[in-house]
Enzyme design. Structure first.
Site, PDB file in Angstrom:
ATOM      1  N   ALA A   1       0.810  -1.218   0.000  1.00 56.57           N
ATOM      2  CA  ALA A   1       0.000   0.000   0.000  1.00 56.57           C
ATOM      3  C   ALA A   1       0.842   1.266   0.000  1.00 56.57           C
ATOM      4  O   ALA A   1       0.360   2.343  -0.332  1.00 56.57           O
ATOM      5  CB  ALA A   1      -0.921   0.007   1.216  1.00 56.57           C
TER       6      ALA A   1
ATOM      7  N   ARG B   1      10.467   7.959  -1.449  1.00 52.06           N
ATOM      8  CA  ARG B   1      11.886   8.127  -1.815  1.00 52.06           C
ATOM      9  C   ARG B   1      12.221   7.659  -3.227  1.00 52.06           C
ATOM     10  O   ARG B   1      13.310   7.923  -3.723  1.00 52.06           O
ATOM     11  CB  ARG B   1      12.776   7.414  -0.779  1.00 52.06           C
ATOM     12  CG  ARG B   1      12.933   8.236   0.503  1.00 52.06           C
ATOM     13  CD  ARG B   1      13.712   7.485   1.546  1.00 52.06           C
ATOM     14  NE  ARG B   1      15.025   7.089   1.064  1.00 52.06           N
ATOM     15  CZ  ARG B   1      15.674   5.996   1.461  1.00 52.06           C
ATOM     16  NH1 ARG B   1      15.110   5.179   2.332  1.00 52.06           N
ATOM     17  NH2 ARG B   1      16.862   5.721   0.977  1.00 52.06           N
TER      18      ARG B   1
HETATM   19  C1  UD1 Z   1       9.239  -2.710   8.935  1.00 51.52           C
HETATM   20  C2  UD1 Z   1       9.197  -3.421  10.279  1.00 51.52           C
HETATM   21  C3  UD1 Z   1      10.626  -3.536  10.819  1.00 51.52           C
HETATM   22  C4  UD1 Z   1      11.492  -4.286   9.814  1.00 51.52           C
HETATM   23  C5  UD1 Z   1      11.429  -3.605   8.442  1.00 51.52           C
HETATM   24  C6  UD1 Z   1      12.104  -4.479   7.417  1.00 51.52           C
HETATM   25  C7  UD1 Z   1       7.088  -2.824  11.336  1.00 51.52           C
HETATM   26  C8  UD1 Z   1       6.403  -1.959  12.329  1.00 51.52           C
HETATM   27  N1  UD1 Z   1       8.384  -2.645  11.192  1.00 51.52           N
HETATM   28  O1  UD1 Z   1       9.673  -1.392   9.161  1.00 51.52           O
HETATM   29  O2  UD1 Z   1      10.605  -4.260  12.033  1.00 51.52           O
HETATM   30  O3  UD1 Z   1      12.816  -4.359  10.274  1.00 51.52           O
HETATM   31  O4  UD1 Z   1      10.062  -3.420   8.027  1.00 51.52           O
HETATM   32  O5  UD1 Z   1      12.162  -3.819   6.179  1.00 51.52           O
HETATM   33  O6  UD1 Z   1       6.442  -3.664  10.756  1.00 51.52           O
HETATM   34  N2  UD1 Z   1       2.922  -0.851   4.422  1.00 51.52           N
HETATM   35  C9  UD1 Z   1       1.603  -0.824   4.067  1.00 51.52           C
HETATM   36  N3  UD1 Z   1       0.736  -0.091   4.816  1.00 51.52           N
HETATM   37  C10 UD1 Z   1       1.141   0.599   5.910  1.00 51.52           C
HETATM   38  C11 UD1 Z   1       2.494   0.567   6.258  1.00 51.52           C
HETATM   39  C12 UD1 Z   1       3.372  -0.168   5.496  1.00 51.52           C
HETATM   40  O7  UD1 Z   1       1.200  -1.453   3.090  1.00 51.52           O
HETATM   41  O8  UD1 Z   1       0.277   1.229   6.522  1.00 51.52           O
HETATM   42  C13 UD1 Z   1       3.856  -1.631   3.612  1.00 51.52           C
HETATM   43  C14 UD1 Z   1       4.885  -0.751   2.924  1.00 51.52           C
HETATM   44  O9  UD1 Z   1       4.423  -0.359   1.633  1.00 51.52           O
HETATM   45  C15 UD1 Z   1       6.085  -1.674   2.859  1.00 51.52           C
HETATM   46  C16 UD1 Z   1       5.944  -2.544   4.082  1.00 51.52           C
HETATM   47  O10 UD1 Z   1       4.585  -2.474   4.464  1.00 51.52           O
HETATM   48  O11 UD1 Z   1       6.054  -2.489   1.716  1.00 51.52           O
HETATM   49  C17 UD1 Z   1       6.858  -2.135   5.238  1.00 51.52           C
HETATM   50  O12 UD1 Z   1       6.472  -0.852   5.692  1.00 51.52           O
HETATM   51  P1  UD1 Z   1       7.539   0.230   6.127  1.00 51.52           P
HETATM   52  O13 UD1 Z   1       6.810   1.433   6.566  1.00 51.52           O
HETATM   53  O14 UD1 Z   1       8.585   0.376   5.090  1.00 51.52           O
HETATM   54  O15 UD1 Z   1       8.169  -0.483   7.440  1.00 51.52           O
HETATM   55  P2  UD1 Z   1       9.559  -0.199   8.088  1.00 51.52           P
HETATM   56  O16 UD1 Z   1       9.486   1.065   8.862  1.00 51.52           O
HETATM   57  O17 UD1 Z   1      10.631  -0.335   7.101  1.00 51.52           O
END
Ligand code: UD1
Ligand code: CA
Length: 447
Positions: free
Chosen positions: A10, A15
Site C-alpha cells: 500500500a 523516496r
Molecule cells: C518494517 C518493520 C521492521 C522491519 C522492516 C524491514 C514494522 C512496524 N516494522 O519497518 O521491524 O525491520 O520493516 O524492512 O512492521 N505498508 C503498508 N501499509 C502501511 C504501512 C506499510 O502497506 O500502513 C507496507 C509498505 O508499503 C512496505 C511494508 O509495508 O512495503 C513495510 O512498511 P515500512 O513502513 O517500510 O516499514 P519499516 O518502517 O521499514
C-alpha cells in the site's frame, strides 16, 4: 496445512521520486510485487491477498496480470504494517490455515526460506524471519531468549542497549489465521510513530503464553527497496544471481557481466550466449543454441542448434525450430521458422510462417501491415526468397518456389514456380559515357 499469502503493497514509496507506486518498479523486467508473489507462490498458497493503497488500480492490475486469482484489499490510509495486515481480516474470514505476511517491496526472499518458516511453524505459534544485519540501521530488532523470540522492538522505540542487537526483522511473519487476527485486535498505536505495528504481535503472543521463534536467512534475501539507488542495486544483485545460476547449470556465457536476464529467462545446458545480449520477458533457449553478440530477445523460443545474431532482434511470438539460422540485422515478430530455415541478413519477418529449409535472402521484408490491419505471409518448405523481395501480405509462396531478387510479390506463388515481379532490364550501349560527357560539359559552361 493450507497457506494464505498477505502481501503488503500500500505504501507510496516517496523516496523513489516517482509517479509509479513503489512496488511496480521493476527488477529484471518484473514488478517488485511480482517477485514477492513468486517467492510466496512456491508454497502453493490457496489464497493470495494483496493489500493495496497508493495507485491501487495499477497495483491490482499488475498483481492480477501475474496471478488472476490474487485478491485485492484496500488500505485507504497507511496507518502501519499491523493495520495493513488487518485489512485482510474479512477476506480471510472463511480461511482455515497459516498466513504468511510478505512485503511487496522485498523481492528476494527465497522459497526455501519460506519453507523453513513453515517447518518451524509446526512447533511455534508465531514465526518471524530474521537476519544478521551488517549494518542494522533502522530495522526492527529481534529480542531473543535462547530459541524463543520475546519481542520485536522498532528502532525508534528501542533503548540504546536494544539498538546493539544485530539480529533484525525482515518483516516476514507466519502464524495461523486465528492467532494472527486475534493478536492484531490488541495492537495499538501507542509508540513513537503513532502506527499500528505488525511487530507488536510478538510481545502480545508471549504475554498470552504463545510460543514465538525466529528463522534466519542471508541478508541479501531481505533487501527492501526504498529508492532508485536501492532498485539499481537490487537489479545488479538479481542479475548476478541469474548469471551464476546459468553458469551453474552449464550455460556458456562468454562475458557474463554484459548479459541482461529477465526474471523468467530459461536457458538450456550448453546454450551459448555471447557478449551484450538482452533477454526481455518470456524467452526460452534450448540446449546447444547460440545467441551471438548484441542480440535482443523477448517473448520467443530458440530451439536446439539454432543460431541468432550478432545484432538480431527476436520479438514476441518468434519461434525458431531446430537448426534455424537468423543472422545480423534480422527482426522477427510473431513468426515461426521451421527446421533449418535461414534468414542471414537485413530482414523483417512479421506475422509469418517460413517452411523448413527455406532460405530468405538479404533485404527481404514481409509487408504485413496495411496501415489498418496485419496480414500473414506463408512461405513453404525449401523455397528460395531472392534478396530484397517484398512479400506483400496476405500472400503465400509455395514449396520449392523461387522469387527473383527485387521482386514485389503481391500474388500467391505456386509450388516450384519462379516468380519475377520487377521491371525488365534494358541495356543501352555506350549511353553511360554519353550521359557523363553531357553532364561534364554542362558543369564546365556554368564555370
Ligand atoms: C518494517 C518493520 C521492521 C522491519 C522492516 C524491514 C514494522 C512496524 N516494522 O519497518 O521491524 O525491520 O520493516 O524492512 O512492521 N505498508 C503498508 N501499509 C502501511 C504501512 C506499510 O502497506 O500502513 C507496507 C509498505 O508499503 C512496505 C511494508 O509495508 O512495503 C513495510 O512498511 P515500512 O513502513 O517500510 O516499514 P519499516 O518502517 O521499514
Ligand atoms: Ca521499509
Amino acid at each position: 496445512m493450507s497457506i494464505a499469502l498477505v502481501i503488503l503493497a500500500a505504501g507510496k514509496g516517496t523516496r523513489m521520486q516517482s509517479d509509479l507506486p513503489k512496488v511496480l518498479h521493476k527488477v529484471a523486467d518484473a514488478p517488485l510485487l511480482v517477485h514477492a508473489m513468486k517467492s510466496g507462490e512456491a508454497l502453493e498458497p490457496s489464497r493470495i491477498i494483496v493489500v493495496a493503497g497508493h495507485g491501487a488500480d495499477l497495483v491490482a492490475k499488475a498483481a492480477q496480470d501475474w496471478q488472476p486469482a490474487a485478491q485485492i484489499v484496500l488500505q485507504e490510509e497507511q496507518l502501519g504494517t499491523g493495520h495493513a495486515v488487518d485489512q485482510a481480516r474479512d477476506a480471510l474470514a472463511d480461511f482455515d490455515g497459516d498466513v504468511i505476511v510478505l512485503y511487496g517491496d522485498t523481492p528476494f526472499i527465497r522459497p526455501e526460506t519460506l519453507e523453513t518458516m513453515i517447518k518451524a511453524r509446526a512447533s511455534n505459534d508465531v514465526v518471524v524471519l530474521g537476519f544478521e544485519a551488517a549494518d542494522p540501521g533502522r530495522y526492527g530488532r529481534l529480542v531473543m531468549e535462547g530459541q524463543t523470540l520475546d519481542k520485536i522492538i522498532e528502532y525508534k522505540d528501542a533503548t540504546d542497549e536494544e539498538r546493539l542487537i544485530t539480529l533484525c526483522n525482515s518483516g516476514v511473519i507466519c502464524a495461523s489465521r486465528d492467532t494472527l487476527f486475534d493478536l492484531l485486535t490488541a495492537v495499538d498505536n501507542a509508540n513513537s510513530s503513532g502506527e499500528y505495528y505488525l511487530t507488536d504481535i510478538i510481545g502480545l503472543a508471549r504475554s498470552r503464553g504463545l510460543s514465538a521463534t525466529a528463522v534466519t536467512c542471508a541478508e541479501v534475501e531481505t533487501m527492501g527497496i526504498n529508492s532508485r539507488t536501492e532498485l539499481a542495486m537490487a537489479e545488479a544483485t538479481f542479475q548476478s544471481r541469474m548469471r551464476a545460476e546459468a553458469l551453474e547449470i552449464g550455460v556458456g556465457l562468454t562475458a557474463p557481466d554484459t548479459v541482461h536476464f529477465s526474471h523468467d529467462t530459461v536457458l538450456g545446458r550448453d546454450a551459448t550466449v555471447e557478449q551484450f545480449v538482452v533477454f526481455g520477458p518470456g524467452v526460452t533457449v534450448e540446449s546447444g543454441a547460440r545467441i551471438r553478440a548484441f542480440s535482443h530477445l523477448e517473448g520467443c523460443h530458440v530451439s536446439q542448434g539454432a543460431s541468432v545474431g550478432p545484432y538480431a532482434r527476436l520479438r514476441p511470438g518468434a519461434y525458431l525450430a531446430e537448426n534455424v539460422h537468423v543472422g545480423n540485422f534480422v527482426e522477427i515478430k510473431n513468426a515461426i521458422l521451421d527446421e533449418g530455415a535461414k534468414a542471414g541478413h537485413l530482414t523483417y519477418l512479421g506475422d509469418a510462417h517460413i517452411g523448413a529449409g527455406t532460405n530468405i535472402g538479404a533485404g527481404t521484408i514481409t509487408c504485413n501491415y496495411d496501415g489498418v490491419m496485419k496480414h500473414r505471409t506463408e512461405v513453404g518448405r525449401d523455397a528460395f526468397i531472392g534478396s530484397n523481395t517484398m512479400l506483400v501480405a496476405p500472400v503465400r509462396v509455395g514449396n520449392s518456389a523461387l522469387t527473383a531478387s527485387g521482386s514485389v510479390i503481391t500474388m500467391d506463388v505456386p509450388d516450384t514456380a519462379l516468380a519475377l515481379a520487377r521491371a525488365k532490364q534494358v541495356n543501352k550501349p555506350g549511353l553511360a559515357t554519353k550521359l557523363f560527357d553531357k553532364l561534364k560539359s554542362i558543369k564546365a559552361k556554368k564555370g
